[in-house]
Design an enzyme around this catalytic site. Sequence first.
Site, PDB file in Angstrom:
ATOM      1  N   MET A   1      32.321  39.801  40.202  1.00 25.81           N
ATOM      2  CA  MET A   1      31.857  40.420  38.961  1.00 25.81           C
ATOM      3  C   MET A   1      32.549  39.737  37.801  1.00 25.81           C
ATOM      4  SD  MET A   1      29.718  42.648  39.525  1.00 25.81           S
ATOM      5  CE  MET A   1      29.024  42.570  41.157  1.00 25.81           C
ATOM      6  N   CYS A   2      31.819  39.268  36.860  1.00 24.27           N
ATOM      7  CA  CYS A   2      32.480  38.320  36.004  1.00 24.27           C
ATOM      8  C   CYS A   2      31.674  37.859  34.819  1.00 24.27           C
ATOM      9  CB  CYS A   2      32.800  37.083  36.823  1.00 24.27           C
ATOM     10  SG  CYS A   2      33.363  37.457  38.455  1.00 24.27           S
ATOM     11  N   GLY A   3      32.324  36.974  34.051  1.00 22.74           N
ATOM     12  CA  GLY A   3      31.645  36.271  32.987  1.00 22.74           C
ATOM     13  C   GLY A   3      31.651  34.782  33.287  1.00 22.74           C
TER      14      GLY A   3
ATOM     15  N   ASP B   1      31.132  44.811  35.681  1.00 17.14           N
ATOM     16  CA  ASP B   1      31.204  44.144  34.375  1.00 17.14           C
ATOM     17  C   ASP B   1      30.158  44.727  33.425  1.00 17.14           C
ATOM     18  OD1 ASP B   1      29.218  43.022  35.927  1.00 17.14           O
ATOM     19  OD2 ASP B   1      30.121  41.027  36.007  1.00 17.14           O
TER      20      ASP B   1
END
Lengths: 298, 229, 441
Positions: A1-3, C208
């Site tokens: 999960m991230c950018g 997120d």
Amino acid sequence: MCGIVGLFLKDKALEPQLGAMLTDMLITMTDRGPDSAGIAIYSDAGKGLAKITVQSSDPGKDFKDLDGDLAAALGQPVTMLIKDTHAVMEVPLDQMEAARTALTHLRAGIKIMSSGETIEIFKEVGLPKDVAARFQVAKMGGTHGIGHTRMATESAVTTMGAHPFSTGSDQCLVHNGSLSNHNGVRRELRRQGMTFETENDTEVGAAFISHKLKTGETLGNALEATLTDLDGFFTFVVGTRNGFGVVRDPIACKPAVMAETDQYVAFGSEYRALVNLPGIETARVWEPEPATVYFWER
Amino acid sequence: MQTFDLAAKGLRELNSSLHALKGTTNMTEWEVINPKGAHAIAAGVDAPVDITVRGSTGYYCAGMNKQATIRIKGSAGPGVAENMMSGTVIIDGDASQYAGATGRGGLLVIKGNASSRCGISMKGIDIVVHGSIGHMSCFMAQSGNMVVLGDAGDALGDSLYEARLFVRGSVKSLGADCIEKEMRPEHLALLADLLKRGEADHKAKPEEFKRYGSARKLYNFNIDNAEAY
Amino acid sequence: MSDFPHTPPKQSWTFSNDVNAEIRRAAATGIYDIRGGGSKRRLPHFDDLLFLGASISRYPLEGYREKCATDVWLGTRFAKKPIHLDIPVTIAGMSFGALSGPAKEALGRGATAAGTSTTTGDGGMTEEERGHSKTLVYQYLPSRYGMNPDDLRRCDAIEVVVGQGAKPGGGGMLLGQKISDRVANMRNLPKGIDQRSACRHPDWTGPDDLEIKILELREITDWEKPIYVKVGGARPYYDTALAVKAGADVVVLDGMQGGTAATQDVFIENVGMPILACIPQAVKALQDLGMHRKVQLIVSGGIRSGADVAKAMALGADAVAIGTAALIALGDNDPALEEEYRKLGTTAGAYDDWHEGKDPAGITTQDPALFSRFDPVLGGRRLKNYLKVMTLEAQTIARACGKNHLHNLEPEDLCALTIEGAAMAGVPLAGTNWIPGRNGF
């Protein structure tokens, strides 16, 4: 999960600013991934040279005289540039594999982050702005690069668990999402001789692509194969020596925005990451389609 | 005209200023500059004000809007106008996924393209898209109207309830229980009104559209439809 | 005929009468079994734990005289208006639709009288429950039925529901019998159809995105309301950690004994973990992040008594939630109605076809003839009594362990009767210092 952020430059004039542009993009993605950050920068080391990026949690000890020791082991000239916990070793291209092997024997405490003609990878635990500052990413030039901010889901928050993952020469991969069959795929890839550093699902994605390339597939085909063999949710951005690719799973829930001008192709998990790029107001901005492979090569 | 510099004053001050307008009866005009893709811009507004955002927005711009007219002079990120109750949201550029998700009323106009899941689970909102919409749009859409001047992606209207979908271009594929339906005079009249309100009447005529709706075969469980669940 | 003794007929353990009946039912109907309630298996539970009362090494508190406080603050991390409850037993989310209006009213009356909160469900907020609940938690669910900013602003906390213990990872189906005019209107659905619910939220996926969704909800409500995130007990360490990272004020963790209005029996019985196994992992996640007691943990799924409350809290929970137990307190599955349960082909205590809307107790129904049998004032009083008893029981145990507040109960106040219980709860097997799994064996 991230950018995720990515930048592939078409305009040579922008190359000295690659690191600065990517750093700015990376920091805007902090909320999506406050645990750790990493960046892969591609820039040519010069004719006939390879770069090996190594990491140590005790750089004072491990990097001391490492260049001399490696030069002695290879019988070839070696240069070393230390940046915080990472060091980039430049060796003759034909000595790259020998150098990788020698490095692991010379220092038990070091990990190899990447190797190849153009790639360097820097990644650490911490806020993206701090990680970028530690490695002075903003001062780096290059042709293309990929950055990642991580919110760990099921695997540990460690340096090795940060993205990008590199499992082949000049290759790297970052991921936003969560794979649901990575344990089975990892077992199969291990049986085929691939090695793994972590229990991270993304490393499986990277190794899956590297394994396909190793068996002679094109990068395009390797990315296509992720759509049938990897289950779960993913947006992948991959880098190669001279290229940059994007693929999203067929459900395509994890966000992805791309922008293209005459000067660059850019990727961001959110539009926010792109707002300070030159000419963004008039760029072609779109979202990559699900189950579709995009690729740019110079 | 009130000008609010988001980069200088921040999101919390913007939204608390806009929320403080509740109960205002005079139409007031606001302009938000430097949005830079920030999230939740003008979320939860409940007043008949006119807000123009100069630039592109992040997630959930105009979320749960009531009464306000919100114009985005750029593109909108995921979930624009999600769960809108009333009012109007007009986007000059494109909209990311989930545009108008679960919207219960009001009008959402997207002058560019909308990404996947446009109008997902919509519950009464009207959506007019001048361009095309992505896959899984109108998934489980309950009520309201979707008008698309361009094309629709895969699985349009999957598990549809009573929302009405009008598409002028091609439909890549229909989702489970979504079928093409006859266009009757009342639908043409409805479309003419939606095109007008959606600032698209100069671009398309009602006769150019096809109507899609629920086959209502999943409304009560039947073992012969089990593969659609 | 031989005079030798016969081998008596023997039923298969694997193909038991129950199993064979289900095979025949499936073959005849072609649809999986849908029912309400939670797991009916025999699961490791709080019954496997015992408290170590004080004697000489520890000093107990005097019952009735020396104070043992029971209050709890929820939502102290970011919310401007955190919630303060008199008792740590809350009422879990149950929808209007699954429950009748009078039943929702009774939950509000009982909870308010006992000084605790109640929770809406998949179907929106009703006037009955808002009016009768001093403290009301408003659920934010994938379906968003009835969702609107006015109710968001008039609730006392918002619970973003990612999953529930009976079906982590699943959606659901409310059969048409219960989609009455009022329910259909609230949910914006045609009357009488089967309502299919999605398993993912329509406009976000993953932690997120959840962080941004929580930001939006906080902005809409001007950062006043505590934001809970509810997850089903499946991977509680990671889910708790990610809820915290996404910005939750409170994590609600529902074990597999937790009930549901309707879902597949195969889901209820085969997916998720018992709450006993979930709590220590969630607490570990909070501790690892330095957030234990800062982000509060509410646990649910099979809480029945003050002993269960005390055990959940000793393992590290800040509060518990009850659903099924509250319905029983209101009069669900009461043997006094045995004759009517028989007519439905079941028996008091086993009735779980809540989705069919024929509940003779008038609780899980939308049929006016049935729900008008139920007296919300009396139901509220019964619930209040039960909540008070649970609280007194938990205090009794806490005092015996020398605690002046329920929150001071610790895992070290517990031992386990079974190896399974010891391993799951991370407490020693009674009379030993052995915690299975610790120290490598």
